[in-house]
Scaffold this active site. Structure first.
Site, PDB file in Angstrom:
ATOM      1  N   ASP A   1      91.023  46.506  -8.975  1.00 30.68           N
ATOM      2  CA  ASP A   1      92.130  47.309  -9.502  1.00 30.68           C
ATOM      3  C   ASP A   1      92.725  46.692 -10.756  1.00 30.68           C
ATOM      4  O   ASP A   1      93.529  47.333 -11.432  1.00 30.68           O
ATOM      5  CB  ASP A   1      93.251  47.407  -8.448  1.00 30.68           C
ATOM      6  CG  ASP A   1      93.990  46.094  -8.292  1.00 30.68           C
ATOM      7  OD1 ASP A   1      95.186  46.023  -8.643  1.00 30.68           O
ATOM      8  OD2 ASP A   1      93.379  45.110  -7.840  1.00 30.68           O
TER       9      ASP A   1
ATOM     10  N   ASN B   1      92.786  41.637 -14.709  1.00 29.50           N
ATOM     11  CA  ASN B   1      92.539  40.207 -14.542  1.00 29.50           C
ATOM     12  C   ASN B   1      91.154  39.915 -13.991  1.00 29.50           C
ATOM     13  O   ASN B   1      90.671  38.781 -14.086  1.00 29.50           O
ATOM     14  CB  ASN B   1      93.588  39.598 -13.605  1.00 29.50           C
ATOM     15  CG  ASN B   1      94.986  39.643 -14.187  1.00 29.50           C
ATOM     16  OD1 ASN B   1      95.172  39.391 -15.367  1.00 29.50           O
ATOM     17  ND2 ASN B   1      95.959  39.981 -13.363  1.00 29.50           N
TER      18      ASN B   1
ATOM     19  N   ASP C   1      93.353  42.791  -2.815  1.00 29.88           N
ATOM     20  CA  ASP C   1      94.697  43.329  -3.011  1.00 29.88           C
ATOM     21  C   ASP C   1      94.686  44.551  -3.923  1.00 29.88           C
ATOM     22  O   ASP C   1      94.246  44.483  -5.072  1.00 29.88           O
ATOM     23  CB  ASP C   1      95.606  42.253  -3.601  1.00 29.88           C
ATOM     24  CG  ASP C   1      95.805  41.084  -2.646  1.00 29.88           C
ATOM     25  OD1 ASP C   1      95.424  41.211  -1.465  1.00 29.88           O
ATOM     26  OD2 ASP C   1      96.345  40.054  -3.081  1.00 29.88           O
TER      27      ASP C   1
ATOM     28  N   ASP D   1     113.038  33.923   3.684  1.00 26.09           N
ATOM     29  CA  ASP D   1     111.896  33.534   2.848  1.00 26.09           C
ATOM     30  C   ASP D   1     111.089  34.758   2.436  1.00 26.09           C
ATOM     31  O   ASP D   1     110.645  34.886   1.295  1.00 26.09           O
ATOM     32  CB  ASP D   1     110.977  32.575   3.600  1.00 26.09           C
ATOM     33  CG  ASP D   1     111.595  31.204   3.821  1.00 26.09           C
ATOM     34  OD1 ASP D   1     112.578  30.885   3.136  1.00 26.09           O
ATOM     35  OD2 ASP D   1     111.075  30.476   4.676  1.00 26.09           O
TER      36      ASP D   1
ATOM     37  N   ASP E   1      87.276  43.184  -4.749  1.00 24.80           N
ATOM     38  CA  ASP E   1      88.590  42.557  -4.719  1.00 24.80           C
ATOM     39  C   ASP E   1      89.328  43.084  -3.487  1.00 24.80           C
ATOM     40  O   ASP E   1      88.956  44.123  -2.929  1.00 24.80           O
ATOM     41  CB  ASP E   1      89.339  42.923  -6.002  1.00 24.80           C
ATOM     42  CG  ASP E   1      90.784  42.480  -5.984  1.00 24.80           C
ATOM     43  OD1 ASP E   1      91.048  41.309  -5.710  1.00 24.80           O
ATOM     44  OD2 ASP E   1      91.661  43.336  -6.232  1.00 24.80           O
TER      45      ASP E   1
END
Length: 290
Positions: free
Chosen positions: A217, A220, A44, A70, A42
């Protein structure tokens, strides 16, 4: 006389070189390539501190393609989502729509060029050295190493190239004649979709998933972690840490202290965080244009 001393010096150099070569230890043999094993990482908070899509937006803001207002709303949206602490279909749908609204009409070559610039400017210093070392160990063992992330595949491939990895699996946006159409090919590469991507790649590459490793991490990513024979938790959230302990999985924590505060850096919680941030940014941009 000068030539005599020069010849003597040359002989000394030659003798020193021969002596060093003779004393050298036998070279360590390189491992044979292992074509049936691979490692999946993964991105992130596993390979990189924080959210790669946030850094990409930050780089766009620096190039006046995305306003600082933004960006502030992007960060706020991620933080708000993290406090809520759950993902659902509505959040994932919002992330999908926001991502499509951003890329529609953009040239693929431009996004690739921007991702390379932004990686060098913003992302490179955020790589966890410990996680990269784990990836290099797999490469040194002759295994493939792939990133698996919900980040756009063009950005993911840039990260993989810069780190010297085999490649990347990421969210794929449809393109026609080198221009994004505003549609995704499939859906966001998140949760169970990551596991399906890993299985599809394993079939294509002839990998034995029971011999493969995966690193994440987030709880999910349990579908991806349980799809391989050697799952690892890296900088895990509390739910994944508990699961890893219960099942005897290796845990790697490269953070300084149990609770880590990242300065000016929202922590992504998956596609929901992406929705909270990107959708807020897109909505705000539309508001100020009108």
């Amino acid at each position: 006389m000068r030539r005599f001393w020069q010849r003597a010096k040359d002989e000394d150099h030659k003798s020193a070189g021969e002596a060093a070569a003779a004393a050298a230890a036998e070279p360590v043999p390189m491992p044979e390539p292992d074509p049936t094993a691979a490692a999946f990482f993964d991105v992130d908070n596993t390979m990189m501190r924080g959210a790669s899509i946030y850094y990409f937006a930050r780089g766009l803001a620096a190039r006046k393609l995305f306003t600082m207002r933004d960006l502030a709303m992007f960060a706020w949206g991620q933080a708000a989502f993290r406090v809520r602490g759950a993902e659902n279909a509505e959040h994932i749908h919002s992330a999908r729509e926001a991502a499509l609204a951003f890329v529609a009409g953009q040239r693929v070559d431009d996004l690739v060029r921007l991702s390379e610039e932004i990686y060098d400017d913003v992302m490179a210093d955020r790589i966890w050295h410990g996680t990269r070392s784990l990836a290099l160990q797999h490469l040194e063992a002759g295994q493939q190493v792939w990133l698996v992330t919900a980040t756009p595949v063009e950005v993911a491939r840039t990260i993989a190239r810069r780190l010297g990895l085999t490649g990347a699996l990421g969210t794929v946006a449809e393109a026609s004649d080198g221009v994004y159409t505003g549609r995704l090919v499939g859906n966001l590469l998140h949760g169970p979709a990551k596991a399906e991507a890993v299985r599809a790649l394993a079939q294509r590459e002839g990998l034995d998933l029971s011999r493969c490793s995966a690193y994440s991490d987030s709880v999910n990513d349990l579908p991806m972690l349980t799809a391989v024979g050697h799952p690892h938790a890296v900088n895990p959230d509390s739910a994944l840490r508990d699961h890893a302990k219960e099942h005897g999985w290796p845990i790697h924590d490269f953070r300084t202290g149990r609770k880590v505060t990242m300065v000016a850096l929202p922590v992504a919680a998956g596609a929901g965080a992406l929705a909270g941030g990107v959708a807020a940014g897109v909505a705000l941009r539309k508001h100020y244009r009108t």
